[in-house]
Design an enzyme around this catalytic site. Structure first.
Site, PDB file in Angstrom:
ATOM      1  CB  SER A  85       6.438   6.069  -9.339  1.00 37.03           C
ATOM      2  OG  SER A  85       6.811   5.024 -10.243  1.00 37.03           O
TER       3      SER A  85
ATOM      4  CB  SER B 226       8.689   2.650  -8.957  1.00 34.67           C
ATOM      5  OG  SER B 226       9.293   3.919  -8.912  1.00 34.67           O
TER       6      SER B 226
ATOM      7  CE  LYS C  88       4.172   3.530 -11.954  1.00 40.59           C
ATOM      8  NZ  LYS C  88       5.526   3.126 -11.506  1.00 40.59           N
TER       9      LYS C  88
END
Length: 602
Positions: A293, A317, A221
């Site tokens: 996210s 997330s 990420k």
């Protein structure tokens, strides 16, 4: 107290006293004798110079509406007349003149600890016994290789049936083929990955095998710092940011021999699934976002563009994109995995964890990235006790009966409860008080606004793509008006909630909850308990799903006939007991027998 009031005030770090006391002494020589302070007189609140803009009783009358408190007219008058000498100087740290910058690496002095006083974090020993099943012959199809779990990929690489360079090339080709549909790649690290893969092959050939992640391509990420490689936070103001050092988790994966393929998308500043490159889409339903996210890790792992990925969670997330994209997400206990070199959104809530295509894959990654790091004051030593062959019979699985009967629970969630029984685990009804758990989000909004204070005050947040009522720019601005008193009271409420979760886990080994049950997402992220989200079946949807508040001007796509998509369930475990959590998850995963299904077209 042993300290006198004088000593306490003299040592206080309050901006008020910094302004009042310092200016008082600086000007003492210029004062007339009659204005000199009486020897031995202590400093007093409200004795400093007036600073800041003028305020009126009406200022407080309007502010009362934000804070939902009420003062009398006399109280407003008194507060307004003394605000500039009592409270305004407390803001000097950011309003000046003695401005002090706070780097993102500076965590709050008060540190959150998941383990309550008197409790012991389980387990008490380190043990890791992975499955030893034959991985079978290497498939002839590149796609079959790409979708294989790390448990198989690692055995093929270890036995030299598959090279890391070939596997890396397979994933690079798939990224070229599919990323235009998904928009999950922020930065592709092709040359770096191929160099790492060749190094891994050379080491393995010479007998230096580092372990089950050696030679396995992965994606991170894009809030994990990578030395010399852009780390953008998915946000326009940071798209040219290139860190000098690797995050602790990145370094540990390098040490394990894993191969960094790409930096994966996240909703800007870790909110939902829209970044400066667009919206990351769900491989199972390209008309909807991947959820956030950790949108990029969810989409890339589900579409087999990487072997595994690293996501992060503050309030859902990892759980949400894992459920929507049909992958396995393991959110570790708060404090197990260090966040050094990762973007800070909320010091007391942020967690890093693996997203993979099987439960054991996630645990293999967790083992590699666990352990404290001096750069993260909240990271702690912990143990990991996992035996893939240990039985699950007799494990007590708590569930909330009312939650299983209403949305967001589905027939898949209810069927999981029956599967728990069939596996010999014992369902146990549990309850929680009817409290306003959503108020715990005050911690998230206040800490997030603090983490990105400069972005807000400089109005650089205007550069962010999303400027809706539920996106960070507006939320961070609104958070400036949250009460410090309410922040402290919310923190005290958080401890009360932790005590309730400790009570529940004194009766059960695990909790089974609908993945997107809002109360439990909020509760468990605040208490720090680990969670495991895994695909349990399929549901049909007649409308695309979104993380964003409904917008009548932009209705979501509808489907007739409905579309088939994966649905995941979530298990919660005791603090630091990811071994038991994943042992139960593996048993359920085998019983569900749906983890190998692939998104159509990939």
């Amino acid at each position: 107290m042993s300290n006198s009031r004088r000593k306490f005030l003299a040592q206080s770090t309050l901006g008020l006293l910094g302004a009042a006391v310092a200016l008082k002494h600086e000007n003492a020589a210029a004062q007339e004798p009659s204005q000199q302070p009486t020897p031995g007189a202590p400093p007093a609140f409200g004795a400093g110079p007036a600073v800041g803009p003028e305020v009126s009783p009406n200022t407080f009358a309007e502010a009362e509406k934000l804070a939902q408190v009420e003062m009398t007219a006399a109280h407003r008058t008194q507060a307004a007349s003394s605000w500039r000498v009592n409270m305004a100087a407390l803001l000097e740290r950011r309003s000046g003149p003695r401005h002090v910058a706070l780097e993102s690496s500076i965590a709050p002095f008060s540190r959150y600890d998941s383990v309550l006083p008197g409790q012991h974090a389980a387990p008490q020993r380190d043990r890791f016994v992975r499955t030893n099943a034959d991985p079978g012959p290497l498939p002839s199809s590149d796609a079959d290789i790409a979708f294989a779990p790390v448990t198989q990929l690692s055995r093929w690489i270890e036995r030299r049936k598959l090279t890391s360079e070939r596997l890396t090339s397979i994933y690079l080709h798939r990224i070229e083929q599919f990323d235009s549909k998904l928009r999950c790649i922020v930065t592709l690290t092709r040359d770096f990955a191929l160099a790492q893969a060749r190094k891994a092959d050379a080491e393995i050939s010479s007998g230096k095998y580092r372990g089950p992640l050696h030679g396995i391509p992965w994606g991170g990420k894009d809030l994990l710092d990578t030395a010399g490689i852009p780390t953008t936070y998915g946000a326009e103001p940071f798209r040219n940011r290139i860190p000098a050092q690797d995050a602790a988790v990145v370094k540990r994966l390098h040490d394990a021999g894993a191969v960094l393929l790409a930096k994966l998308s996240l909703g800007a500043l870790a909110l939902n699934d829209i970044w400066f490159g667009g919206q990351t889409m769900n491989p199972w339903l390209l008309e909807e976002g991947a959820s956030g996210s950790s949108a990029g890790p969810g989409a890339a792992t589900a579409a087999a563009l990487v072997g595994f990925s690293i996501g992060s969670e503050t309030g859902g997330s990892i759980v949400s994109p894992s459920m929507r994209c049909g992958v396995t997400g393991l959110r570790p206990t708060y404090g197990r995995v260090p966040r050094t070199g990762a973007m800070t959104l909320c010091w007391s809530l942020d967690k890093l964890g693996p997203m993979a295509r099987s439960v054991e894959d996630a645990l293999l990654v967790l083992q590699a990235i666990s352990g404290p790091d001096p750069g993260d004051v909240s990271s702690v030593p912990s143990r990991l006790d996992f035996d893939s062959a240990a039985p699950v019979k007799g494990l007590r699985v708590g569930y909330f009966p009312a939650w299983m009967k209403e949305a967001p629970a589905t027939d898949v969630d209810r069927a999981t409860l029956e599967t728990v029984r069939q596996l010999g685990m014992v369902p146990v009804e549990v309850t929680l008080p009817d409290w306003p758990y959503g108020t715990l989000d005050l911690n998230l909004f206040a800490e997030g606004a603090a983490a990105f204070e400069e972005l807000t005050l400089s109005r650089t947040d205007d550069q962010l793509k999303m400027q809706t009522r539920d996106s960070w720019p507006n939320l961070f601005r609104q958070a400036r008006f949250l009460s410090a008193v309410d922040f402290v009271q919310t923190d005290r409420f958080r401890r009360k909630v932790c005590q309730e979760m400790a009570r529940i886990f004194s009766h059960v080994d695990l909790l089974l909850v609908p993945s997107l049950r809002d109360e439990m997402l909020t509760i468990s992220n605040n208490t720090g308990h680990p969670s495991l989200t895994l695909r349990a079946g399929f549901v049909e949807v007649s409308e695309a799903r979104s993380d964003w508040a409904p917008d009548p001007q932009n209705p979501l796509p509808k489907f007739s006939p409905p579309r088939r998509v994966p649905h995941g369930v979530t298990l919660l475990g005791r603090l630091f007991d990811e071994g038991t959590l994943c042992r139960a998850g593996i048993a359920l995963e085998r019983a569900f027998a749906v983890s190998s299904a692939r998104p159509p077209g990939f």
